[in-house]
Design a protein around this motif. Structure first.
Motif, mmCIF file in Angstrom:
data_model
loop_
_atom_site.group_PDB
_atom_site.id
_atom_site.type_symbol
_atom_site.label_atom_id
_atom_site.label_comp_id
_atom_site.label_asym_id
_atom_site.label_seq_id
_atom_site.Cartn_x
_atom_site.Cartn_y
_atom_site.Cartn_z
ATOM 1 N N LEU A 11 0.817 -1.202 0.000
ATOM 2 C CA LEU A 11 0.000 0.000 0.000
ATOM 3 C C LEU A 11 0.848 1.248 0.000
ATOM 4 O O LEU A 11 1.573 1.508 0.933
ATOM 5 N N GLY A 12 0.760 1.978 -1.016
ATOM 6 C CA GLY A 12 1.402 3.274 -1.034
ATOM 7 C C GLY A 12 0.405 4.267 -0.519
ATOM 8 O O GLY A 12 -0.359 3.973 0.379
ATOM 9 N N ALA A 13 0.380 5.428 -1.038
ATOM 10 C CA ALA A 13 -0.609 6.396 -0.588
ATOM 11 C C ALA A 13 -0.913 7.358 -1.709
ATOM 12 O O ALA A 13 -0.110 7.556 -2.602
ATOM 13 N N SER A 14 -2.085 7.924 -1.643
ATOM 14 C CA SER A 14 -2.435 8.942 -2.614
ATOM 15 C C SER A 14 -2.562 10.271 -1.904
ATOM 16 O O SER A 14 -3.278 10.396 -0.927
ATOM 17 N N LYS A 15 -1.866 11.271 -2.394
ATOM 18 C CA LYS A 15 -1.924 12.565 -1.729
ATOM 19 C C LYS A 15 -3.267 13.256 -1.933
ATOM 20 O O LYS A 15 -3.570 14.223 -1.266
ATOM 21 N N ASP A 16 -4.068 12.703 -2.872
ATOM 22 C CA ASP A 16 -5.366 13.340 -3.120
ATOM 23 C C ASP A 16 -6.391 12.963 -2.066
ATOM 24 O O ASP A 16 -7.418 13.570 -1.928
ATOM 25 N N GLN A 26 -10.983 7.208 16.089
ATOM 26 C CA GLN A 26 -10.588 6.068 15.244
ATOM 27 C C GLN A 26 -9.118 6.175 14.826
ATOM 28 O O GLN A 26 -8.405 5.172 14.800
ATOM 29 N N LEU A 27 -8.684 7.381 14.518
ATOM 30 C CA LEU A 27 -7.276 7.549 14.114
ATOM 31 C C LEU A 27 -6.350 7.209 15.283
ATOM 32 O O LEU A 27 -5.288 6.613 15.089
ATOM 33 N N MET A 28 -6.797 7.527 16.495
ATOM 34 C CA MET A 28 -5.987 7.193 17.672
ATOM 35 C C MET A 28 -6.028 5.682 17.936
ATOM 36 O O MET A 28 -5.030 5.088 18.365
ATOM 37 N N GLU A 29 -7.190 5.072 17.678
ATOM 38 C CA GLU A 29 -7.320 3.633 17.925
ATOM 39 C C GLU A 29 -6.341 2.815 17.074
ATOM 40 O O GLU A 29 -5.889 1.743 17.486
ATOM 41 N N LEU A 30 -6.033 3.334 15.898
ATOM 42 C CA LEU A 30 -5.105 2.600 15.025
ATOM 43 C C LEU A 30 -3.756 2.389 15.719
ATOM 44 O O LEU A 30 -3.085 1.384 15.510
ATOM 45 N N LEU A 63 -4.511 -0.136 7.083
ATOM 46 C CA LEU A 63 -5.177 1.150 7.274
ATOM 47 C C LEU A 63 -4.236 2.162 7.936
ATOM 48 O O LEU A 63 -4.194 3.340 7.572
ATOM 49 N N LYS A 64 -3.447 1.657 8.867
ATOM 50 C CA LYS A 64 -2.489 2.520 9.556
ATOM 51 C C LYS A 64 -1.497 3.118 8.552
ATOM 52 O O LYS A 64 -1.205 4.318 8.584
ATOM 53 N N GLU A 65 -1.042 2.310 7.649
ATOM 54 C CA GLU A 65 -0.093 2.790 6.645
ATOM 55 C C GLU A 65 -0.752 3.809 5.718
ATOM 56 O O GLU A 65 -0.167 4.833 5.377
ATOM 57 N N ILE A 66 -1.985 3.532 5.329
ATOM 58 C CA ILE A 66 -2.697 4.452 4.417
ATOM 59 C C ILE A 66 -2.875 5.810 5.092
ATOM 60 O O ILE A 66 -2.576 6.859 4.521
ATOM 61 N N VAL A 67 -3.357 5.753 6.327
ATOM 62 C CA VAL A 67 -3.656 6.994 7.043
ATOM 63 C C VAL A 67 -2.389 7.817 7.238
ATOM 64 O O VAL A 67 -2.371 9.021 7.003
ATOM 65 N N LYS A 68 -1.313 7.149 7.643
ATOM 66 C CA LYS A 68 -0.050 7.861 7.868
ATOM 67 C C LYS A 68 0.467 8.467 6.569
ATOM 68 O O LYS A 68 0.887 9.625 6.525
ATOM 69 N N ALA A 69 0.455 7.675 5.542
ATOM 70 C CA ALA A 69 1.048 8.125 4.281
ATOM 71 C C ALA A 69 0.275 9.266 3.645
ATOM 72 O O ALA A 69 0.793 9.963 2.782
ATOM 73 N N ARG A 70 -0.976 9.456 4.088
ATOM 74 C CA ARG A 70 -1.776 10.539 3.528
ATOM 75 C C ARG A 70 -1.408 11.902 4.123
ATOM 76 O O ARG A 70 -1.767 12.918 3.589
ATOM 77 N N THR A 71 -0.770 11.874 5.274
ATOM 78 C CA THR A 71 -0.452 13.171 5.876
ATOM 79 C C THR A 71 0.716 13.791 5.118
ATOM 80 O O THR A 71 1.611 13.092 4.636
ATOM 81 N N ALA A 72 0.710 15.089 5.041
ATOM 82 C CA ALA A 72 1.689 15.796 4.214
ATOM 83 C C ALA A 72 3.120 15.480 4.638
ATOM 84 O O ALA A 72 3.999 15.242 3.823
ATOM 85 N N LEU A 73 3.343 15.416 5.974
ATOM 86 C CA LEU A 73 4.695 15.201 6.474
ATOM 87 C C LEU A 73 5.236 13.842 6.016
ATOM 88 O O LEU A 73 6.308 13.741 5.441
ATOM 89 N N PHE A 74 4.427 12.818 6.291
ATOM 90 C CA PHE A 74 4.864 11.483 5.895
ATOM 91 C C PHE A 74 5.039 11.376 4.390
ATOM 92 O O PHE A 74 5.928 10.709 3.893
ATOM 93 N N HIS A 75 4.153 12.078 3.694
ATOM 94 C CA HIS A 75 4.210 12.016 2.233
ATOM 95 C C HIS A 75 5.558 12.531 1.745
ATOM 96 O O HIS A 75 6.185 11.948 0.880
ATOM 97 N N ARG A 76 5.988 13.635 2.396
ATOM 98 C CA ARG A 76 7.273 14.229 1.984
ATOM 99 C C ARG A 76 8.438 13.330 2.405
ATOM 100 O O ARG A 76 9.328 13.031 1.631
ATOM 101 N N ILE A 77 8.385 12.862 3.678
ATOM 102 C CA ILE A 77 9.509 12.071 4.202
ATOM 103 C C ILE A 77 9.647 10.744 3.454
ATOM 104 O O ILE A 77 10.721 10.350 3.024
ATOM 105 N N LEU A 78 8.499 10.060 3.304
ATOM 106 C CA LEU A 78 8.557 8.724 2.707
ATOM 107 C C LEU A 78 8.638 8.749 1.181
ATOM 108 O O LEU A 78 8.971 7.749 0.562
ATOM 109 N N ARG A 79 8.308 9.899 0.619
ATOM 110 C CA ARG A 79 8.304 10.058 -0.848
ATOM 111 C C ARG A 79 7.547 8.906 -1.515
ATOM 112 O O ARG A 79 8.021 8.259 -2.440
ATOM 113 N N LYS A 80 6.410 8.606 -0.945
ATOM 114 C CA LYS A 80 5.638 7.498 -1.500
ATOM 115 C C LYS A 80 4.969 7.902 -2.797
ATOM 116 O O LYS A 80 4.526 9.022 -2.940
#
Ligand code: SF4
Ligand code: SF4
Length: 412
Positions: A11-16, A26-30, A63-80
């Motif tokens: 699972l990568g992520a979509s910035k859109d 729910q985000l905290m429960e992850l 789901l945890k990976e998707i949610v994280k990768a959608r945030t701008a910071l992770f998107h930049r760091i991970l360059r997904k």
């Protein structure tokens, strides 16, 4: 069971995409998941398919990976890179191959509300455009026909014609104290139509002043919840509440646990009392309004997921069964909160009929181990799923809704 597949690599992520379908809780429960696997061990889909990737645990990781990768910071760091359609499809298929039975939620030691999470995830997958094709069909049916099967909604009350003493008014009355909301499955599926017939016959015998809504009954919205289509729900909710108010009814009764649950949790009209048929029936029985004859049968009871784990209605159906003289009642090995799903929930049959049947097989084997002649339940979808399996496999077991059991015992 192995979880060696790296979800992150699939699972990568979509910035859109945003995470707007999830609450803060729910985000905290992850983050609270301890990877204990209790949810995987109990999952009927995992057991029936022998596939650990259908588990809550696998879904949580993804789901945890998707949610994280959608945030701008992770998107930049991970360059997904954005998700490939194949990766999204893989995760989506696994997410919809779930009966929404809630068993994983029941056993999760850290109290993650997993069922709610699956509903939000489905909504997310629909918004993201990665959902099974059948979901589009469900949406079209609901929007065009106001029922999940795409049937002519004017025929919603046609089951009345199959009654021995068909009432002239077809139970469509201007005003009544009680509205009987039949639900799509009981209204349109011949196997399930025996349930409204039974309940109507009991209410007639007990002199209950009730009416149907006929074509003014629209889908309760449960299929929208399970399909991630809650964007269209509000119109249905408002229409149904208005239709009940126009009858002047102060009470509404459901034989369908899913309709009942929708009204309890998502309608909450305030001025209308909400009853499942088992609650309504035990009240009538206790008031001496249901004349019962002896019925010499050994029966067991299957707790429907939405009525049991969903609404915590465990006692009333058992009280109804045991109110019948002559009945021998035996419990299933897994019962109440631990009751195993029949395979019919979560729109699974529409998405993967084979998996649904495999889950039903395990359920029927458990029922047969009790030696009961009949399994009683309180849900037309459970009845439909279990009868279909029993008939296809020529198994000698009677499958009855609780309304049908009372109808059998009714002194005419
Ligand atoms: S809701 Fe039921 S079928 Fe779905 S993941 Fe949880 S235990 Fe498995
Ligand atoms: S039961 Fe709860 S904590 Fe354990 S793996 Fe499943 S979701 Fe995580």
């Amino acid at each position: 069971m192995t979880f060696a597949i790296s979800v992150a690599s699939r699972l990568g992520a979509s910035k859109d995409m945003g995470n707007k379908d999830y609450s803060v809780r729910q985000l905290m429960e992850l983050e609270a998941c301890t990877n204990c696997q209790a949810c995987a061990d109990i999952c009927p889909a995992v057991s029936a398919a022998g596939d650990g990737e259908l588990s809550a645990l696998f879904r949580m990781k993804g789901l945890k990976e998707i949610v994280k990768a959608r945030t701008a910071l992770f998107h930049r760091i991970l360059r997904k890179k954005g998700l490939s359609p194949e990766e999204w499809k893989y995760f989506s298929d696994a997410s919809f191959r779930c009966t929404l039975c809630g068993n994983c939620q029941e056993v999760c030691p850290v109290g993650i509300r997993l069922k709610d999470l699956w509903l939000s995830l489905r909504q997310d997958l629909v918004h993201s455009g990665f959902h099974p094709k059948k979901i589009t069909l469900i949406k079209e049916n609901l929007e065009e026909s106001r029922n999940v099967f795409g049937e002519d909604n004017e025929e919603r009350g046609d089951w009345v014609e199959d009654m021995r003493d068909e009432p002239e008014d077809g139970y469509i009355r201007e005003q009544a104290e009680v509205v009987y909301f039949t639900g799509c499955t009981a209204a349109f599926f011949p196997i399930a139509q025996k349930i409204p017939i039974a309940l109507a016959e009991i209410m007639d015998t007990s002199n209950v002043d009730f009416t149907l809504l006929g074509e003014e009954e629209w889908c309760c919205g449960f299929p929208m919840l399970g399909a991630g289509l809650m964007d269209i729900f509000q119109e249905f909710r408002e229409h149904n509440i208005q239709a009940v108010r126009e009858k002047g009814a102060g009470k509404i009764v459901f034989a369908c646990p899913s309709c009942y649950q929708m009204w309890r949790e998502y309608y909450r009209p305030g001025d209308i009392e909400i009853y499942h048929a088992s609650q309504f029936l035990i009240d009538l029985v206790k008031k001496g309004r249901v004349p019962l004859k002896e019925l010499n049968m050994t029966v067991t009871y299957h707790d429907p997921c939405d009525l049991g784990r969903g609404a915590h209605v465990y006692e009333e159906p058992r009280e109804v069964i045991q109110a019948i003289p002559g009945i021998t009642f035996v419990e299933l090995p897994h019962t109440r909160e631990e009751c195993r799903c029949c395979g019919g929930g979560g729109n699974l049959e529409m998405v993967d009929a084979k998996l649904s049947a495999e889950i039903a097989k395990a359920k029927i084997e458990e029922i047969l181990s009790t030696g009961a002649q009949a399994v009683v339940t309180s849900c037309q979808q459970c009845v439909r799923t279990m009868i279909t399996y029993v008939r296809r496999n020529k198994i000698s077991l009677e499958v009855l809704d609780i309304t049908e059991l009372i109808q059998k015992a009714l002194k005419k």
